[in-house]
Design an enzyme around this catalytic site. Structure first.
Site, mmCIF file in Angstrom:
data_model
loop_
_atom_site.group_PDB
_atom_site.id
_atom_site.type_symbol
_atom_site.label_atom_id
_atom_site.label_comp_id
_atom_site.label_asym_id
_atom_site.label_seq_id
_atom_site.Cartn_x
_atom_site.Cartn_y
_atom_site.Cartn_z
ATOM 1 N N GLY A 142 0.834 -1.192 0.000
ATOM 2 C CA GLY A 142 0.000 0.000 0.000
ATOM 3 C C GLY A 142 0.869 1.244 0.000
ATOM 4 O O GLY A 142 2.076 1.168 0.271
ATOM 5 N N CYS A 182 5.274 -6.134 1.725
ATOM 6 C CA CYS A 182 5.584 -4.713 1.691
ATOM 7 C C CYS A 182 4.887 -3.968 2.833
ATOM 8 O O CYS A 182 5.199 -4.190 3.987
ATOM 9 C CB CYS A 182 5.245 -4.134 0.317
ATOM 10 S SG CYS A 182 5.966 -2.507 0.030
ATOM 11 N N TYR A 183 3.901 -3.109 2.546
ATOM 12 C CA TYR A 183 3.191 -2.415 3.624
ATOM 13 C C TYR A 183 2.535 -3.415 4.573
ATOM 14 O O TYR A 183 2.538 -3.229 5.797
ATOM 15 C CB TYR A 183 2.124 -1.473 3.051
ATOM 16 C CG TYR A 183 1.373 -0.722 4.120
ATOM 17 C CD1 TYR A 183 1.871 0.468 4.638
ATOM 18 C CD2 TYR A 183 0.165 -1.206 4.622
ATOM 19 C CE1 TYR A 183 1.185 1.157 5.634
ATOM 20 C CE2 TYR A 183 -0.520 -0.524 5.615
ATOM 21 C CZ TYR A 183 -0.011 0.655 6.118
ATOM 22 O OH TYR A 183 -0.683 1.328 7.114
ATOM 23 N N HIS A 220 8.044 -7.361 -3.297
ATOM 24 C CA HIS A 220 6.801 -7.754 -3.972
ATOM 25 C C HIS A 220 7.018 -9.068 -4.722
ATOM 26 O O HIS A 220 7.468 -9.065 -5.876
ATOM 27 C CB HIS A 220 6.358 -6.667 -4.947
ATOM 28 C CG HIS A 220 5.816 -5.449 -4.287
ATOM 29 N ND1 HIS A 220 4.507 -5.339 -3.887
ATOM 30 C CD2 HIS A 220 6.424 -4.287 -3.918
ATOM 31 C CE1 HIS A 220 4.314 -4.159 -3.326
ATOM 32 N NE2 HIS A 220 5.463 -3.501 -3.327
ATOM 33 N N GLU A 247 4.787 -10.859 -6.038
ATOM 34 C CA GLU A 247 3.759 -11.048 -7.062
ATOM 35 C C GLU A 247 4.152 -10.499 -8.418
ATOM 36 O O GLU A 247 3.531 -10.864 -9.434
ATOM 37 C CB GLU A 247 2.435 -10.414 -6.604
ATOM 38 C CG GLU A 247 2.403 -8.901 -6.574
ATOM 39 C CD GLU A 247 2.931 -8.291 -5.284
ATOM 40 O OE1 GLU A 247 2.632 -7.116 -5.023
ATOM 41 O OE2 GLU A 247 3.655 -8.990 -4.544
ATOM 42 N N ASP A 297 -16.291 -13.519 -23.092
ATOM 43 C CA ASP A 297 -16.948 -13.622 -21.787
ATOM 44 C C ASP A 297 -18.376 -14.148 -21.904
ATOM 45 O O ASP A 297 -18.755 -15.102 -21.216
ATOM 46 C CB ASP A 297 -16.953 -12.254 -21.097
ATOM 47 C CG ASP A 297 -15.571 -11.634 -21.020
ATOM 48 O OD1 ASP A 297 -14.581 -12.394 -21.039
ATOM 49 O OD2 ASP A 297 -15.469 -10.399 -20.935
ATOM 50 N N LYS A 320 -9.708 -12.703 -17.050
ATOM 51 C CA LYS A 320 -9.896 -13.040 -18.459
ATOM 52 C C LYS A 320 -9.171 -14.330 -18.856
ATOM 53 O O LYS A 320 -9.736 -15.169 -19.566
ATOM 54 C CB LYS A 320 -9.415 -11.887 -19.341
ATOM 55 C CG LYS A 320 -9.523 -12.140 -20.835
ATOM 56 C CD LYS A 320 -10.953 -12.118 -21.330
ATOM 57 C CE LYS A 320 -11.451 -10.693 -21.411
ATOM 58 N NZ LYS A 320 -12.792 -10.620 -22.064
#
Length: 536
Positions: free
Chosen positions: A64, A91-92, A183, A185, A241, A391
């Site tokens: 964040g 992180c945060y 991070h 990710e 979709d 997606k």
């Protein structure tokens, strides 16, 4: 983000990603799912009691923009750590976790942004801690912080450090609490996915049991339970979709489903014919085609504001579906079946919900016609089997359902169609201009073999802008066309695609030569954020 959505994972307890305002909260959720573990995003304002009610299998505290000591900064309620649930702080979230458990966070005077070297604390060779096992002693990670953890809470072991982070990672195996300053990710972190899977598989001891096959089975069961013997219509646009949603619902309820394809006049060249040909051939579904061109263009006449356009298109879609539903009932009655149509299938995805402000703590970036654009007096009960999927997950479900590649790999196209690719009021003439330019761009990208290299390439008409040009030794005063090629994994973030110059040149030359109203072609080189993929 939503804490009200029923758990779509059936028997799978969710890994909850607590969002502290991170750029990457959705990316964390995606990475967890890539490890075949189901995840959901919830806001940092959610109480511990409500988190507990969701029965999480594990919790991830996101990054964040705040400093943990700043006035009004979001905090972690210490009661969260009494739930007996494994926790990973990033992180945060790592710093907030340290503070909540009695550690020390302060400014080091050395900020770390971007690629950063971290050193694993311990013996040489590969790391042996639970969180970092199998990763090298020195590794490159992606950092973005000014504060740092100076002292780990009691019971934690420091497992990594960097020049700006005396405690760059820690763990408490006994309580299954873990944290990293970097991070994991993002792809810039070399061993990031391994760190996440180490937490999931070894720290939280979760099996990789969430697959697209599971999703299909669970959603088919949910649709059958929701719909029962009721009649259903599906808002079929021809895009990935709605096509996957229709195929999934058809598997669940068979001929109780009628697909309704609305030709609203905002489609690209050849799309109506493609839907009727490809989708019906692939599924055998009952398809009702409604010509509503005059209705939509009449409702959009003189409207330039993009939010108003989206809401008008959303409203008119529903009105058309209501009329189509009545016709379906009348046709059924002719065969002795009088069951009313109560259900409407939509191909709503997770990014649609997040960007439309769907849930506590989410900002309304833009109203998607099938979420924020729905009328208040909606007469249908919605069936949205893809509402929690990204997606790429939808494409995987489509492939699992046996849909042909031409449908599954079709580039995304927005529900409001070309209506939100005209910057300005929508008219028939402007639609024809944009359709012609778009067809040229798509044809050249396909010829160059680039369809799978880009996520999508919106072609935008700046209808309220004119520029001076020269063609045939004469002055022209035409419209600019914008090419917006982007690369993405899930539409939550995106970067512009570096197309070959010769391809761009062919597209530009053909558009300015073949589309009389256009005398300039420009390239949009903005990432998301700060720009969205569509202009409106």
């Amino acid at each position: 983000m939503s804490d009200e959505t029923p758990d779509p994972a059936g028997e799978h307890r969710p890994v909850l990603v607590v969002d502290f305002g991170a750029q990457y909260a959705q990316l964390i959720a995606r990475r967890v799912r890539e490890a075949n573990v189901y995840s959901e995003i919830v806001p940092s304002t959610m109480s511990v009691e409500r988190i507990q009610a969701k029965n999480p299998a594990a919790i991830v505290l996101s990054g964040g923009p705040s400093s943990v000591y700043a006035d009004g900064a979001p905090q972690v309620d210490p009661k969260l750590f009494d739930l007996g649930v494994p926790v990973l702080g990033i992180c945060y979230g790592f710093q907030a976790m340290a503070v909540a458990l009695g550690g020390d966070v302060a400014k080091t005077g050395l900020r770390e942004y971007g690629g950063t070297r971290v050193d694993v604390v311990g013996d040489g060779g590969l790391a042996s801690s639970t969180l970092l096992q199998g990763t090298p002693q020195e590794q490159s990670v992606w950092m973005s912080h000014g504060d740092a953890v100076h002292a780990a809470p009691a019971g934690f072991t420091v497992i990594a450090e960097s020049s700006g982070s005396p405690v760059a990672a820690f763990e408490d195996d006994e309580r299954a609490f873990y944290g990293v300053q970097w991070h994991p990710e993002v792809k810039h972190t070399a061993f990031g996915q391994q760190v996440l899977t180490n937490f999931l598989y070894h720290g939280a001891k979760l099996p990789p049991a969430w697959t697209m096959g599971n999703v299909i089975e669970e959603q088919v069961a949910k649709v059958r339970e929701q719909v029962g013997s009721g009649r259903v219509i599906c808002a079929l646009s021809g895009g990935v979709d709605s096509a996957v949603a229709a195929a999934l619902v058809q598997r669940a309820v068979g001929d109780q489903l009628t697909c309704v394809f609305v030709d609203h006049g905002l489609l690209r060249a050849g799309e109506a014919e493609q839907v009727e040909r490809d989708f019906v051939a692939a599924t055998g579904v009952k398809l009702k085609v409604v010509d509503a061109v005059d209705r939509f263009l009449g409702a959009l006449e003189g409207v330039s504001d993009p939010e108003e356009k989206r809401k008008i298109i959303g409203r008119e879609f529903i009105r058309v579906f209501e009329a189509a539903a009545r016709e379906v009932v009348e046709e059924a009655a002719e065969h002795g079946e009088g069951e009313p149509v109560r259900f409407l299938v939509q191909g709503t995805l997770y990014p649609d919900v997040v960007e439309s402000g769907g849930g506590e703590g989410a900002a309304n970036i833009k109203s998607h016609h099938n979420v924020g654009g729905l009328p208040d007096d909606l007469q249908f009960e919605l069936v949205e089997p893809l509402r929690t999927l990204f997606k790429d997950e939808v494409r995987a479900v489509g492939a699992e359902l046996g849909l042909p590649e031409e449908i599954v790999q079709r580039q995304p196209f927005p529900g409001p169609g070309l209506g939100i690719r005209i910057v300005g009021a929508v008219t028939q003439d402007r639609l024809e201009t944009l359709r012609a330019a778009d067809a040229i761009a798509r044809e050249e990208l396909t010829a160059a073999g680039l369809d799978r290299e880009i996520w999508q390439c919106p072609v935008v008409l700046l209808a309220d802008v004119r520029s001076v040009g020269v063609q045939g030794d004469g002055r022209t005063y035409g419209h600019p066309i914008v090419l917006r090629p982007v690369s993405s994994e899930d539409a939550m973030t995106a970067d512009w695609t570096r197309l070959p110059y010769d391809v761009l040149a062919r597209i530009s030359t053909r558009i300015t030569n073949e589309v009389a109203e256009v005398n300039r072609v420009v390239l949009d080189v903005t990432s998301k954020p700060p720009g969205t993929i569509e202009w409106e």
